[in-house]
Scaffold this motif. Structure first.
Motif, short mmCIF file in Angstrom:
data_model
loop_
_atom_site.label_atom_id
_atom_site.label_comp_id
_atom_site.label_asym_id
_atom_site.label_seq_id
_atom_site.Cartn_x
_atom_site.Cartn_y
_atom_site.Cartn_z
N THR A 1 38.83 35.70 49.63
CA THR A 1 39.33 34.33 49.41
C THR A 1 40.48 34.31 48.42
O THR A 1 41.53 33.70 48.68
N GLY A 2 40.30 34.99 47.29
CA GLY A 2 41.37 35.03 46.29
C GLY A 2 42.60 35.76 46.80
O GLY A 2 43.73 35.38 46.49
N ALA A 3 42.38 36.83 47.59
CA ALA A 3 43.51 37.59 48.12
C ALA A 3 44.33 36.76 49.11
O ALA A 3 45.56 36.85 49.15
N ILE A 4 43.64 35.92 49.90
CA ILE A 4 44.36 35.05 50.84
C ILE A 4 45.22 34.04 50.09
O ILE A 4 46.38 33.79 50.45
N ALA A 5 44.67 33.48 49.01
CA ALA A 5 45.44 32.52 48.20
C ALA A 5 46.64 33.21 47.55
O ALA A 5 47.73 32.63 47.48
N LEU A 6 46.44 34.45 47.09
CA LEU A 6 47.53 35.20 46.47
C LEU A 6 48.62 35.50 47.50
O LEU A 6 49.82 35.43 47.21
N HIS A 7 48.20 35.82 48.72
CA HIS A 7 49.16 36.08 49.79
C HIS A 7 49.98 34.83 50.09
O HIS A 7 51.19 34.91 50.33
N SER A 8 49.34 33.67 50.04
CA SER A 8 50.05 32.40 50.27
C SER A 8 51.09 32.16 49.19
O SER A 8 52.22 31.74 49.48
N ASP A 9 50.72 32.44 47.93
CA ASP A 9 51.68 32.25 46.83
C ASP A 9 52.87 33.20 46.97
O ASP A 9 54.03 32.80 46.75
N TYR B 1 49.16 39.45 39.65
CA TYR B 1 48.21 40.41 39.09
C TYR B 1 47.01 40.51 40.03
O TYR B 1 45.98 39.86 39.82
N PRO B 2 47.13 41.32 41.08
CA PRO B 2 46.08 41.37 42.10
C PRO B 2 44.74 41.88 41.57
O PRO B 2 43.69 41.52 42.09
N LEU B 3 44.76 42.71 40.52
CA LEU B 3 43.50 43.24 40.00
C LEU B 3 42.61 42.17 39.40
O LEU B 3 41.39 42.38 39.25
N LYS B 4 43.18 41.02 39.05
CA LYS B 4 42.36 39.92 38.53
C LYS B 4 41.34 39.45 39.58
O LYS B 4 40.32 38.87 39.23
N LEU B 5 41.66 39.71 40.85
CA LEU B 5 40.78 39.26 41.92
C LEU B 5 39.52 40.12 42.04
O LEU B 5 38.64 39.81 42.83
N MET B 6 39.44 41.19 41.25
CA MET B 6 38.28 42.07 41.32
C MET B 6 37.12 41.61 40.44
O MET B 6 36.16 42.35 40.25
N ARG B 7 37.23 40.41 39.93
CA ARG B 7 36.13 39.87 39.11
C ARG B 7 34.81 39.85 39.90
O ARG B 7 33.76 40.24 39.37
N ILE C 1 41.75 49.25 48.88
CA ILE C 1 42.47 49.31 50.16
C ILE C 1 42.62 47.91 50.74
O ILE C 1 43.68 47.53 51.26
N LEU C 2 41.55 47.12 50.66
CA LEU C 2 41.56 45.78 51.25
C LEU C 2 42.48 44.83 50.50
O LEU C 2 43.13 43.97 51.12
N LEU C 3 42.55 44.97 49.18
CA LEU C 3 43.31 44.03 48.37
C LEU C 3 44.78 43.93 48.77
O LEU C 3 45.27 42.83 49.04
N PRO C 4 45.55 45.03 48.84
CA PRO C 4 46.95 44.90 49.26
C PRO C 4 47.11 44.50 50.72
O PRO C 4 48.10 43.86 51.08
N VAL C 5 46.14 44.87 51.56
CA VAL C 5 46.23 44.51 52.98
C VAL C 5 46.16 43.00 53.15
O VAL C 5 46.94 42.40 53.90
N VAL C 6 45.23 42.35 52.45
CA VAL C 6 45.04 40.91 52.59
C VAL C 6 46.05 40.12 51.77
O VAL C 6 46.60 39.12 52.23
N SER C 7 46.32 40.58 50.54
CA SER C 7 47.21 39.82 49.65
C SER C 7 48.68 40.09 49.93
O SER C 7 49.54 39.26 49.60
#
Length: 320
Positions: A34-42, A69-75, A144-150
């Motif tokens: 969910t967070g990665a999709i929002a980051l991709h939108s931004d 800061y994509p790593l913030k999404l790893m909370r 792996i998933l984080l950069p793919v989605v974001s």
């Protein structure tokens, strides 16, 4: 090493550990999407605005490039490791003791000229290896998933932060494995040891951190009481000085939990806590090395207790 390697082979064939690790991967990645999709939108919004400026012949510098800061999404991943990972480690420790007792191989091993501490050390090494592999799978899957989605790639600095998170997580899960293994080994019945381990887990992982958070007045209002009341920093320090004893007591409850040290370190190194977002790794390590050192020393100390306490063969009972 023979016992540790045999344990590793058994754990790799253990269906429970396989499905439990898979469930942890699914839960961690689901909390990330969910967070990665929002980051991709931004990121897409900024890219579209920049392209429009360039198409009009204007300088793209007119729009300040945002910092992502994509790593913030790893909370969510960290929180899943704190809870689900802890349960998996406890059960794995229990199974490492119960399997030996159930097959009566432990009683046979104790008749051999093998120091008892060497046997227990082999089990702990096997548990640490299990923690390292399982957590490595979780972190690699989310990385792996984080950069793919974001749509935002990770750099070498991000890889270093993930490696430090993995190291802290291995110490944390080793503590829980050792706790489950030690209590299940000492108790007259391994099931009794597991129950005792879960009771301690609830106290250390769930109750103590929650009490500390609840007692923090600044957590009772979104964004913090001081921020909502626009209290100047100097005045904040003066007010906090009047409650120094209370704050020491509240913080003491929090830091009694190994989970809280793991959370504080990983939240800082991944930039999840806003205070450390974008901060260099060396600066974060300088401020949070105490939490990492606590995790290491706690796992070392608990392992030492398990190694020093002898096994009483008279307490071993055959398990069905």
């Amino acid at each position: 090493m023979t016992i540790a390697l045999r344990d590793a082979r058994e754990q790799l064939r253990d269906r429970f550990l396989f499905w439990a690790t898979l469930a942890l991967v699914v839960a961690s990645t689901a909390s990330l999407v969910t967070g990665a999709i929002a980051l991709h939108s931004d990121a897409a919004t900024y890219a579209a605005a920049r392209d429009q400026l360039l198409a009009l012949g204007k300088d793209a510098a007119a729009i300040a490039a945002p910092e992502f800061y994509p790593l913030k999404l790893m909370r969510g991943m960290i929180e899943q490791v704190e809870i689900m990972g802890a349960v998996i480690a406890l059960v794995a420790g229990y199974r490492a003791a119960a399997a030996e007792r159930g097959r009566q191989t432990l009683a046979l091993i104790l008749t051999r000229p093998l120091p008892h501490w060497a046997y227990r050390l082999a089990k702990i090494i096997g548990g640490m290896g299990l923690a390292a592999v399982s957590l490595g799978i979780v972190i690699i899957a989310t990385a792996i998933l984080l950069p793919v989605v974001s749509g935002i790639g990770l750099g070498t600095d991000d890889a270093l932060r993930l490696a430090l998170t993995w190291a802290a997580g291995v110490f944390y899960l080793t503590v829980l494995f050792t706790l489950g293994f030690g209590l299940s080994l000492w108790a007259r019945s391994p099931a009794s040891g597991l129950i005792a381990a879960f009771a301690l887990w609830i106290l250390v992982v769930l109750v103590a951190p929650q009490i500390g958070d609840t007692m923090d007045p600044d957590n009772q209002v979104a964004g913090g009481v001081f921020a909502q009341l626009s209290v100047p920093k100097a005045e904040q320090d003066r007010i906090k000085a009047g409650f120094a004893g209370y704050e020491t007591f509240r913080n003491g409850i929090e830091v009694a939990s190994v989970t809280k040290h793991f959370e504080r370190f990983t939240f800082a190194i991944l930039g999840i806590k806003d205070t450390y977002t974008g901060a260099p790794v060396d600066k974060v390590l300088a401020e949070k090395r105490g939490d990492l050192l606590f995790l290491f020393l706690f796992s070392l100390g608990l392992g030492g207790l398990v190694l020093l306490r002898p096994i009483n063969p008279d307490r071993l009972t055959k398990e069905s």
